[in-house]
Write a protein that holds these residues in place. Sequence first.
Motif, PDB file in Angstrom:
ATOM      1  N   ALA A 161      32.191  48.584  50.176  1.00 46.33           N
ATOM      2  CA  ALA A 161      31.128  47.643  50.533  1.00 46.33           C
ATOM      3  C   ALA A 161      30.941  46.592  49.437  1.00 46.33           C
ATOM      4  N   MET A 162      31.030  47.014  48.183  1.00 49.71           N
ATOM      5  CA  MET A 162      30.877  46.066  47.070  1.00 49.71           C
ATOM      6  C   MET A 162      32.027  45.063  47.052  1.00 49.71           C
ATOM      7  N   PHE A 163      33.251  45.553  47.239  1.00 50.87           N
ATOM      8  CA  PHE A 163      34.409  44.662  47.240  1.00 50.87           C
ATOM      9  C   PHE A 163      34.349  43.679  48.413  1.00 50.87           C
ATOM     10  N   GLU A 164      34.037  44.205  49.591  1.00 50.50           N
ATOM     11  CA  GLU A 164      33.978  43.351  50.776  1.00 50.50           C
ATOM     12  C   GLU A 164      32.928  42.260  50.608  1.00 50.50           C
ATOM     13  N   LEU A 165      31.783  42.635  50.049  1.00 47.09           N
ATOM     14  CA  LEU A 165      30.687  41.671  49.890  1.00 47.09           C
ATOM     15  C   LEU A 165      31.030  40.623  48.838  1.00 47.09           C
ATOM     16  N   MET A 166      31.639  41.063  47.758  1.00 51.07           N
ATOM     17  CA  MET A 166      32.001  40.112  46.693  1.00 51.07           C
ATOM     18  C   MET A 166      33.037  39.109  47.190  1.00 51.07           C
ATOM     19  N   TYR A 167      34.016  39.600  47.933  1.00 57.47           N
ATOM     20  CA  TYR A 167      35.056  38.707  48.437  1.00 57.47           C
ATOM     21  C   TYR A 167      34.544  37.812  49.555  1.00 57.47           C
ATOM     22  N   ALA A 168      33.735  38.353  50.442  1.00 57.15           N
ATOM     23  CA  ALA A 168      33.237  37.571  51.573  1.00 57.15           C
ATOM     24  C   ALA A 168      32.239  36.503  51.146  1.00 57.15           C
ATOM     25  N   CYS A 169      31.504  36.765  50.059  1.00 57.38           N
ATOM     26  CA  CYS A 169      30.415  35.866  49.667  1.00 57.38           C
ATOM     27  C   CYS A 169      30.674  35.145  48.347  1.00 57.38           C
ATOM     28  N   GLY A 170      31.745  35.475  47.653  1.00 56.73           N
ATOM     29  CA  GLY A 170      32.046  34.797  46.403  1.00 56.73           C
ATOM     30  C   GLY A 170      31.003  35.035  45.326  1.00 56.73           C
ATOM     31  N   SER A 192      40.034  41.011  36.860  1.00 57.90           N
ATOM     32  CA  SER A 192      38.686  41.280  36.365  1.00 57.90           C
ATOM     33  C   SER A 192      37.727  41.204  37.543  1.00 57.90           C
ATOM     34  N   PRO A 193      36.454  41.559  37.358  1.00 55.40           N
ATOM     35  CA  PRO A 193      35.499  41.429  38.457  1.00 55.40           C
ATOM     36  C   PRO A 193      35.411  40.010  39.015  1.00 55.40           C
ATOM     37  N   HIS A 194      35.674  39.011  38.160  1.00 57.07           N
ATOM     38  CA  HIS A 194      35.575  37.620  38.615  1.00 57.07           C
ATOM     39  C   HIS A 194      36.741  37.221  39.507  1.00 57.07           C
ATOM     40  N   THR A 195      37.806  38.023  39.514  1.00 58.04           N
ATOM     41  CA  THR A 195      39.000  37.660  40.276  1.00 58.04           C
ATOM     42  C   THR A 195      38.705  37.559  41.764  1.00 58.04           C
ATOM     43  N   LEU A 196      37.860  38.429  42.285  1.00 50.98           N
ATOM     44  CA  LEU A 196      37.535  38.362  43.719  1.00 50.98           C
ATOM     45  C   LEU A 196      36.742  37.098  44.057  1.00 50.98           C
TER      46      LEU A 196
END
Length: 317
Positions: free
Chosen positions: A148-157, A252-256
């Motif tokens: 859920a965290m990955f999907e949200l970070m990628y979907a919302c930048g 890194s976390p910023h990569t997504l």
Amino acid sequence: MSKTRARTPRTPSVNHDAKDPIYLSEFRTAMLARGLSVHTRNAYIQDLRLCMNTSTKPLTTWGQDDVINCLHIAQAQGKNPRTIARLLASLRQFFLWQIGNDARKDNPCEDIKNPKVAKPLPKTLSEDAVTRLLDAPDGSLLGIRDKAMFELMYACGLRVSELVNLSFEQVNMNAGWLQITGKGNKTRLIPMGEYAKDALERYLSLRHQLLAGKSDCQAVFLTEQGGYMTRHNFWHMIKKYALLADIAIDISPHTLRHAFATHLVNHGADLRSVQLLLGHSDLSTTQIYTHVATARLQALHSEHHPRGWSSLSTESF
């Protein structure tokens, strides 16, 4: 009864050199009085020593021509623009110290511009690599949270701080939007998208299991102990899943967040819209993603076209 002798506090080593002229030692002492770290002080001194090797004149008597000559020699020696800019910055600080001590009235670096230092393109991931990363978490409770965290970070930048500090009042599940307050206290609305919304709903249906009788934490995403997530938690998480997803580059976390912006631009999104979604105050910050997209197009052309470029440069466009 024996007395215990008081220990004398140790002072950090600063790499004194007996060959240094007295003014360099005095400058080092002044930097110490300003509270600069050992690392910073040593870096200044090391840079100034390199500069002094380019001339027989004492550094205290240098003029603008001496500074320019020093930088030209550094360039001829193959020093990169970032190193040359650092040498110039160290010289500036030295001459400002002289001016502050009434040892001179002018700063010979004042009218010399820094060399242009090309900003490295942000590391990003292909769409296939992102898919592998998003699919890496398993079906356990923590795996569902991580997905859920990955999907949200990628979907919302999202920035990593925006993700780990996300609260329920920022989430509108019915409308499928997030209300994010980012840098400069600026608020932006971001659509979640179907995949992120589904992953978040699945996690929220199980979130209470992480509390295990503890008082409810207001953050959406919880640690295994039911507390707040941190940037450090997320950094370890993404490193772990990058290995599982067989992603070769060091991410890194910023990569997504970079992948979010790059893939939008690759699919034709205009920069102004990407700027709003990222929460950038200046469009020039967002323009880096046009260079990322250009580099990607060049790589594709080189790889797949029978007469593609064998040597690529983003500055050739």
